[in-house]
Design an enzyme around this catalytic site. Structure first.
Site, short mmCIF file in Angstrom:
data_model
loop_
_atom_site.label_atom_id
_atom_site.label_comp_id
_atom_site.label_asym_id
_atom_site.label_seq_id
_atom_site.Cartn_x
_atom_site.Cartn_y
_atom_site.Cartn_z
N GLY A 173 0.84 -1.20 0.00
CA GLY A 173 0.00 0.00 0.00
C GLY A 173 0.86 1.23 0.00
O GLY A 173 2.09 1.15 0.00
N PRO A 192 -8.83 4.49 15.45
CA PRO A 192 -7.74 5.25 16.06
C PRO A 192 -6.72 4.28 16.65
O PRO A 192 -7.09 3.27 17.25
CB PRO A 192 -8.43 6.05 17.17
CG PRO A 192 -9.87 6.07 16.80
CD PRO A 192 -10.13 4.81 16.04
N GLU A 216 11.09 -7.20 0.26
CA GLU A 216 10.85 -8.62 0.03
C GLU A 216 9.36 -8.85 -0.18
O GLU A 216 8.54 -8.47 0.64
CB GLU A 216 11.34 -9.40 1.26
CG GLU A 216 11.38 -10.89 1.06
CD GLU A 216 11.68 -11.58 2.37
OE1 GLU A 216 11.32 -12.77 2.50
OE2 GLU A 216 12.24 -10.95 3.27
N GLU A 224 3.82 -2.60 -7.39
CA GLU A 224 4.09 -3.79 -6.60
C GLU A 224 4.20 -5.05 -7.45
O GLU A 224 4.92 -5.98 -7.11
CB GLU A 224 2.95 -3.96 -5.57
CG GLU A 224 3.39 -4.49 -4.26
CD GLU A 224 4.40 -3.56 -3.59
OE1 GLU A 224 5.46 -4.06 -3.20
OE2 GLU A 224 4.14 -2.35 -3.48
N GLU A 243 -0.40 1.69 -7.11
CA GLU A 243 0.22 0.77 -6.16
C GLU A 243 0.34 -0.63 -6.74
O GLU A 243 1.35 -1.31 -6.58
CB GLU A 243 -0.60 0.71 -4.86
CG GLU A 243 -0.54 1.95 -4.01
CD GLU A 243 0.86 2.22 -3.46
OE1 GLU A 243 1.63 1.25 -3.32
OE2 GLU A 243 1.17 3.40 -3.20
#
Lengths: 227, 227
Positions: free
Chosen positions: A43, A89, A122, A70, A66
């Site tokens: 992300g 939160p 990785e 990736e 993304e």
DNA sequence: TCAAAAGTGTTCTGCTTACACCCATGA
DNA sequence: TCATGGGTGTAAGCAGAACACTTTTGA
């Protein structure tokens, strides 16, 4: 207008594929705190521009970016869909972060080509059944479970499953997808009849050739996206 | 860690109920630009605290707070569920704003008690079928449509419908909910049989008394949330 | 020739659909 | 007594579950 404190907003991806019959998720090992060394969903932060003149990129665009970073794959080859937003939160100890979560379904033939180690980090495919509690960073275990639950809901009522098989596929291959997503084996005979109905309804069509397997070769089919 | 520009994050509510057989949504008339004078979904900004020590309120809590402010109703009486997040650049001309959207399903008996004009703003129930394009502010038309689509998906596979009828309800009342959500009339006989099955399965149970109607009084049922 | 997996057939059951019909009540 | 709408019955057809069986191949 009042000014408000603002949360950071990230886009996280649950990238799934079917490897050797096992539904597997793409994870990256974190190279920095917090949760250094733990596995996490790929992300990144949403680009917002200056927020006024330039309001930055769309959520879907951020997810696509993304995904490309990736895996090297583009949205034309992958089903990419937002499914929920996580904002408890404390879920990131550094600051208030909202994660808009997407799942990405990758065909198994493309998944094998994903370069392992995209961003110097990785990167690896892990079968979701092998994941133990506590191995994922942040609340990514929750995010993954919500993604899987949503897929189980949708697999029977959408064309989602066709995003996990190669462009031309055999009935047993498609059956493996359903079995993996639903977590229980599908009866070969009954499954075949369901597929037969899909062909009659014009959703699928026969493709030329056969697939050589360990035993009897199987006929090929393809999804009819148009017409 | 790099510092990122951050979007403002709002929580918007699609508050729905059934009034006179019509699925209706609670809207507020905007008293200030942009879109001054137009109707909009109720909503407000997420409280983020200072973002470090105090990371502010949960998304669900923000939705519950908005619901209470707008209707006076608490989550114990209302089904409140996040369904999608909207973040297209330019959807708010002032700045980059993300809206985490929730739908809230209110029982019709409670909906009638909602004080019309909660926050000094003009508040009203509008049947969704009567909404014309262009009357809603921002992208709230999109948000509403996505909420309705999600409801149509879930109404047959979840207990969502029971959140739109009074605590004890008649079969025809429940049928009206299904008809409104799905947008097509439900066969009385077939619907009754479906409900009968729900009773056999222990999902519903008979409640004492009957409901006086214009014609023959109807038997009452209730949802068995526990055991 | 044997095991494995593709592919076919069959039966039972239960849900859905469509529609006819009865019945209690208020006006 | 009549219209309304609650409530019941029924028959056809499709879909799912369970499972036995045949066929084609690689080893």
């Amino acid at each position: 207008m009042v000014s408000h404190a603002r949360p950071a907003v990230a886009v996280d991806l649950v990238i799934l594929t079917l490897l050797d019959g096992a539904l597997s998720v793409l994870l990256v090992r974190r190279g920095e705190p917090p949760f250094e060394g733990k596995l996490a969903l790929p992300g990144g932060f949403l680009r917002v521009g200056d927020g006024v003149e330039d309001q930055g990129e769309d959520l879907d665009a951020a997810a696509a970016r993304e995904l490309e970073e990736e895996t090297g794959l583009g949205v034309e080859d992958v089903l990419l869909e937002q499914f929920s937003t996580f904002g408890r939160p404390g879920r990131d100890p550094r600051m208030r972060v909202l994660s808009v979560a997407y799942y990405a379904l990758v065909r198994s033939d493309l998944a094998k080509r994903v370069r392992a180690g995209g961003d110097a980090a990785e990167t690896c495919w892990i079968p979701v059944a092998e994941l133990r509690e506590g191995v994922l960073a942040f609340d990514h275990e929750d995010i993954l479970q919500v993604a899987l639950a949503r897929m189980r809901e949708k697999v029977d009522t959408s064309s989602l499953a066709f995003s996990l098989v190669p462009e031309t596929f055999t009935i047993p291959e498609l059956r493996a997808v359903y079995s993996a997503v639903k977590g229980e084996p599908q009866d070969p005979g009954n499954f075949r009849r369901r597929v037969t109905r899909l062909i009659e309804d014009g959703v699928l069509e026969k493709a030329p050739g056969v697939r050589r397997t360990a035993s009897k070769p199987a006929a090929l089919y393809r999804f009819r996206s148009s017409g």
